[in-house]
Design an enzyme around this catalytic site. Structure first.
Site, PDB file in Angstrom:
ATOM      1  N   HIS A 184       0.815  -1.234   0.000  1.00 34.57           N
ATOM      2  CA  HIS A 184       0.000   0.000   0.000  1.00 34.57           C
ATOM      3  C   HIS A 184       0.839   1.271   0.000  1.00 34.57           C
ATOM      4  CE1 HIS A 184      -3.968  -1.827   0.233  1.00 34.57           C
ATOM      5  NE2 HIS A 184      -3.439  -2.761   1.054  1.00 34.57           N
TER       6      HIS A 184
ATOM      7  N   ASP B  79       0.146   4.294  -2.488  1.00 37.81           N
ATOM      8  CA  ASP B  79      -0.035   5.699  -2.081  1.00 37.81           C
ATOM      9  C   ASP B  79       0.899   6.615  -2.869  1.00 37.81           C
ATOM     10  OD1 ASP B  79      -0.626   4.994   1.457  1.00 37.81           O
ATOM     11  OD2 ASP B  79      -1.940   4.859  -0.312  1.00 37.81           O
TER      12      ASP B  79
ATOM     13  N   GLU C 263      -8.766   4.847  -6.216  1.00 41.61           N
ATOM     14  CA  GLU C 263      -7.853   5.183  -7.303  1.00 41.61           C
ATOM     15  C   GLU C 263      -8.550   5.997  -8.395  1.00 41.61           C
ATOM     16  OE1 GLU C 263      -8.954   2.256  -6.515  1.00 41.61           O
ATOM     17  OE2 GLU C 263      -9.353   0.959  -8.259  1.00 41.61           O
TER      18      GLU C 263
END
Length: 415
Positions: free
Chosen positions: A304, A308, A334
């Protein structure tokens, strides 16, 4: 030298100037009408007075004409010297021959002879009584008859001095009265303009005070029920709307914490505002919905934090790819939303293609070392809608985004 124009004057002075001009014009017109009426009345009065003298003299002149007594005619005409305004008088017999004349000392003989020759055509027996007025003199031609027999014609010429003296006196009186009335009404207009301008000036002072202090909790109290009262209430309503907006903005965070873009709530508010503006200006606006292709694989394979980082770098690409007055927002996960204010189809498509190409050519260098190549799919819609139906623009863009993904991703589709 700078001349102060009417636009630069305060509204209270504008009212006084306009009222003053109106009063001045009204007084000028009324004075001219009164002056003309007085002139017409004095003209008739002067001719009537000369007509009366001619009638009395003609009555006494009948015997002298009947007996061709020039000596008696001379005596009767000489009696006219008691009237200083009569400059010339003469009487002709029935054959148009001069029987007698009177010439005042102020009247040149040449001028008398010229006037006599000029009025000769007007002295025909059938012409009757004739009168007229010129710039300096007025006259009466009075036929003398006895038992319907034409005996001759009496002509009297008098100056207009008495009439002009009365006119001058009237003008001074009228001018003085007009100035007095104008001054009184101007003073009254100054007092009246305070009644009209005081509420406006109070409102203006309040607007300046609130604009300087930014204290939108203030309200303006008024008991007026006229248009000024409506203006006060409208201003208070505007302050209420500003307070509501500030309270709403204070409750909502307008920025997405991860990407620094506008968040979903702020994007939807901006969408409604742009839609309203586009409707009012009869323009279109562009809505672009963007989705990162295979973003789940980035999270699954690299974690993750890497996902990010990808979202943050895409956010920077979006900010660089839109115009300064457009809005880029993180719509969720997203997905990103781009609002193109006042854009047509060509402009919106150009922006979408520019962003797609920028993302595709960008190398995402992860903190752990590996580089990623990421693509995005974009769906766009160009149109306009009421503020309460603005979500239809996003739905249309979402359908176009779905087609872009179905068509192989890394492409732009238009609704």
């Amino acid at each position: 030298m700078n001349v102060l124009s009417l636009d630069q004057l305060s509204i209270r002075y504008k009212l006084v100037v306009l009222l003053g001009l109106s009063l001045g014009l009204g007084l000028l017109v009324s004075s001219l009408v009164a002056l003309y009426s007085t002139f017409a009345a004095e003209r008739q009065s002067s001719l009537r007075a000369l007509h009366q003298i001619a009638a009395i003299t003609s009555e006494n002149m009948r015997a002298a004409l009947a007996f061709h007594d020039a000596q008696s005619a001379d005596k009767m005409l000489a009696a006219l010297h008691t009237n200083p305004h009569i400059h010339y008088a003469f009487v002709e017999n029935e054959h148009g021959q001069l029987l007698s004349q009177y010439l005042a000392p102020a009247m040149p003989a040449s001028a008398a002879k010229a006037w006599q020759a000029r009025i000769k055509p007007l002295m025909a027996p059938q012409a009757g009584v004739h009168e007229g007025m010129e710039r300096t003199h007025h006259y009466v031609l009075y036929p003398i008859t006895l038992d319907d027999t034409h005996l001759g014609t009496l002509a009297l010429l008098a100056d207009n001095d008495a009439m002009y003296a009365k006119m001058r006196s009237f003008m001074w009186l009228q001018g003085g009265a007009s100035l007095l009335i104008f001054a009184s009404l101007l003073l009254l207009s100054w007092r009246l303009q305070l009644i009209f301008t005081r509420p406006m000036l109070q409102l203006l002072a309040s607007m300046r005070r609130i604009g300087h202090s930014k204290d939108y909790t203030a309200t303006l109290g008024t008991l007026r029920t006229d248009e000024f009262g409506e203006l006060y209430r409208g201003f208070n309503a505007m302050l209420h709307e500003i307070r509501q907006r500030d309270e709403l903005l204070s409750r909502l965070a307008t920025t997405d914490a991860l990407t620094g873009l506008a968040n979903r709530g702020h994007a939807l508010e901006t969408l409604q505002a742009m839609a309203t503006r586009a409707q009012r200006k009869h323009e279109s606006m562009g809505v672009i919905l963007l989705d990162v292709d295979h973003f789940k694989q980035v999270n699954d394979q690299h974690g993750h934090p890497a996902g990010d980082q990808v979202l943050q770098e895409i956010a920077r690409i979006l900010q660089a790819g839109i115009r300064t007055y457009d809005l880029a927002a993180r719509y969720g996960g997203e997905e990103f939303l781009l609002l193109c204010d006042g854009a047509d189809l060509a402009t919106t498509t150009e922006i979408a293609e520019r962003i797609r190409a920028s993302v595709a050519s960008h190398r995402f260098v992860l903190a752990q070392g590996p580089q990623l190549q990421v693509t995005v799919s974009l769906g766009l819609h160009v149109g306009s809608a009421r503020a309460d139906a603005a979500m239809a623009l996003i739905e249309a863009a979402d359908q176009a985004l779905y087609r872009a993904k179905q068509a192989g991703r890394n492409r732009v589709e238009s609704a």
